[in-house]
Motif scaffolding. Structure first.
Motif, mmCIF file in Angstrom:
data_model
loop_
_atom_site.group_PDB
_atom_site.id
_atom_site.type_symbol
_atom_site.label_atom_id
_atom_site.label_comp_id
_atom_site.label_asym_id
_atom_site.label_seq_id
_atom_site.Cartn_x
_atom_site.Cartn_y
_atom_site.Cartn_z
ATOM 1 N N ASN A 105 0.837 -1.196 0.000
ATOM 2 C CA ASN A 105 0.000 0.000 0.000
ATOM 3 C C ASN A 105 0.869 1.242 0.000
ATOM 4 O OD1 ASN A 105 -2.339 -1.529 0.109
ATOM 5 N ND2 ASN A 105 -2.217 -1.684 2.331
ATOM 6 N N MET A 106 1.030 1.830 -1.165
ATOM 7 C CA MET A 106 1.892 3.007 -1.305
ATOM 8 C C MET A 106 1.039 4.256 -1.474
ATOM 9 S SD MET A 106 4.889 1.931 -0.987
ATOM 10 C CE MET A 106 5.461 3.568 -1.215
ATOM 11 N N PRO A 107 1.231 5.259 -0.637
ATOM 12 C CA PRO A 107 0.420 6.458 -0.763
ATOM 13 C C PRO A 107 0.850 7.389 -1.891
ATOM 14 C CG PRO A 107 1.934 6.661 1.060
ATOM 15 C CD PRO A 107 2.096 5.271 0.513
ATOM 16 N N PHE A 108 2.143 7.374 -2.249
ATOM 17 C CA PHE A 108 2.616 8.331 -3.240
ATOM 18 C C PHE A 108 3.859 7.793 -3.930
ATOM 19 C CE2 PHE A 108 4.949 12.057 -4.688
ATOM 20 C CZ PHE A 108 3.960 12.691 -5.396
ATOM 21 N N LEU A 109 3.867 7.806 -5.242
ATOM 22 C CA LEU A 109 5.006 7.372 -6.045
ATOM 23 C C LEU A 109 5.359 8.478 -7.013
ATOM 24 C CD1 LEU A 109 3.624 3.828 -6.818
ATOM 25 C CD2 LEU A 109 5.229 4.460 -5.014
ATOM 26 N N ASN A 110 6.630 8.599 -7.358
ATOM 27 C CA ASN A 110 7.009 9.724 -8.210
ATOM 28 C C ASN A 110 8.082 9.396 -9.243
ATOM 29 O OD1 ASN A 110 9.130 9.502 -6.415
ATOM 30 N ND2 ASN A 110 9.068 11.621 -5.739
ATOM 31 N N LEU A 111 8.202 8.137 -9.654
ATOM 32 C CA LEU A 111 9.151 7.745 -10.688
ATOM 33 C C LEU A 111 8.381 7.497 -11.982
ATOM 34 C CD1 LEU A 111 12.059 6.985 -11.472
ATOM 35 C CD2 LEU A 111 11.536 4.651 -10.732
ATOM 36 N N TYR A 112 8.764 8.206 -13.039
ATOM 37 C CA TYR A 112 8.078 8.144 -14.329
ATOM 38 C C TYR A 112 9.085 7.968 -15.455
ATOM 39 C CZ TYR A 112 3.893 9.863 -12.017
ATOM 40 O OH TYR A 112 2.805 9.981 -11.196
ATOM 41 N N ASN A 113 8.606 7.446 -16.597
ATOM 42 C CA ASN A 113 9.478 7.371 -17.763
ATOM 43 C C ASN A 113 9.353 8.657 -18.582
ATOM 44 O OD1 ASN A 113 7.143 7.144 -19.327
ATOM 45 N ND2 ASN A 113 7.421 4.975 -19.742
ATOM 46 N N ARG A 114 10.110 8.739 -19.668
ATOM 47 C CA ARG A 114 10.116 9.960 -20.492
ATOM 48 C C ARG A 114 8.760 10.270 -21.109
ATOM 49 N NH1 ARG A 114 15.274 8.323 -23.783
ATOM 50 N NH2 ARG A 114 16.551 7.921 -21.963
ATOM 51 N N PRO B 247 3.930 6.190 -15.181
ATOM 52 C CA PRO B 247 4.557 5.810 -13.910
ATOM 53 C C PRO B 247 5.281 4.470 -14.023
ATOM 54 C CG PRO B 247 2.193 5.484 -13.792
ATOM 55 C CD PRO B 247 2.477 6.157 -15.113
ATOM 56 N N ALA B 248 6.369 4.343 -13.269
ATOM 57 C CA ALA B 248 7.097 3.072 -13.222
ATOM 58 C C ALA B 248 6.224 2.029 -12.533
ATOM 59 C CB ALA B 248 8.406 3.249 -12.463
ATOM 60 N N PRO B 249 6.217 0.800 -13.038
ATOM 61 C CA PRO B 249 5.396 -0.242 -12.414
ATOM 62 C C PRO B 249 6.061 -0.786 -11.153
ATOM 63 C CG PRO B 249 6.618 -1.166 -14.248
ATOM 64 C CD PRO B 249 6.898 0.313 -14.243
ATOM 65 N N PRO B 250 5.282 -1.433 -10.292
ATOM 66 C CA PRO B 250 5.868 -2.079 -9.120
ATOM 67 C C PRO B 250 6.862 -3.160 -9.547
ATOM 68 C CG PRO B 250 3.485 -1.983 -8.922
ATOM 69 C CD PRO B 250 3.832 -1.572 -10.320
ATOM 70 N N PHE B 251 7.934 -3.314 -8.772
ATOM 71 C CA PHE B 251 8.886 -4.394 -9.023
ATOM 72 C C PHE B 251 9.600 -4.755 -7.732
ATOM 73 C CE2 PHE B 251 11.503 -0.611 -9.683
ATOM 74 C CZ PHE B 251 12.670 -0.938 -9.007
ATOM 75 N N ARG B 252 10.236 -5.912 -7.764
ATOM 76 C CA ARG B 252 11.078 -6.345 -6.657
ATOM 77 C C ARG B 252 12.256 -7.130 -7.215
ATOM 78 N NH1 ARG B 252 8.088 -11.144 -3.310
ATOM 79 N NH2 ARG B 252 8.405 -12.783 -4.822
ATOM 80 N N THR B 253 13.359 -7.139 -6.468
ATOM 81 C CA THR B 253 14.544 -7.865 -6.908
ATOM 82 C C THR B 253 14.700 -9.191 -6.185
ATOM 83 O OG1 THR B 253 15.970 -6.779 -5.276
ATOM 84 C CG2 THR B 253 15.751 -5.716 -7.441
ATOM 85 N N ASP B 254 13.876 -9.461 -5.176
ATOM 86 C CA ASP B 254 13.989 -10.692 -4.399
ATOM 87 C C ASP B 254 12.956 -11.712 -4.858
ATOM 88 O OD1 ASP B 254 11.550 -10.770 -2.234
ATOM 89 O OD2 ASP B 254 12.097 -8.722 -2.783
ATOM 90 N N GLN B 255 13.157 -12.951 -4.441
ATOM 91 C CA GLN B 255 12.197 -14.026 -4.675
ATOM 92 C C GLN B 255 11.758 -14.647 -3.350
ATOM 93 O OE1 GLN B 255 10.845 -14.825 -7.686
ATOM 94 N NE2 GLN B 255 11.950 -13.029 -8.362
#
Length: 83
Positions: free
Chosen positions: A53-62, A66-74
């Motif tokens: 549950n993220m209230p605010f995101l601010n990473l976008y492409n050109r 908005p950047a999609p959710p991701f994770r580096t772990d399994q």
């Protein structure tokens, strides 16, 4: 790109060490590289973005998307193995 009138830092990133406990991280863009840090995680091994549950995101492409959710772990989630 960063789109936030509230400040120069990326939001929505969490870091974890080998203990698999995630804490919020401070992020910034240095050119095309995202640099994350948290004093609570001196040796990060995993990162998640927009996870939960993220209230605010601010990473976008050109293109302004908005950047999609991701994770580096399994690592298994909290509900793994539960019915």
């Amino acid at each position: 790109m960063l789109r936030d009138a509230g400040g120069p830092y990326l939001k929505g990133f969490a870091l974890a060490g080998a203990d698999q406990k995630f804490v919020w991280a401070q992020g910034e863009l240095q050119g095309n590289v995202i640099v994350l840090h948290s004093p609570q995680v001196p040796r990060p091994v995993a990162v998640r973005y927009a996870w939960g549950n993220m209230p605010f995101l601010n990473l976008y492409n050109r293109e302004g998307l908005p950047a999609p959710p991701f994770r580096t772990d399994q690592w298994p989630g909290l509900t793994a193995g539960k019915k």
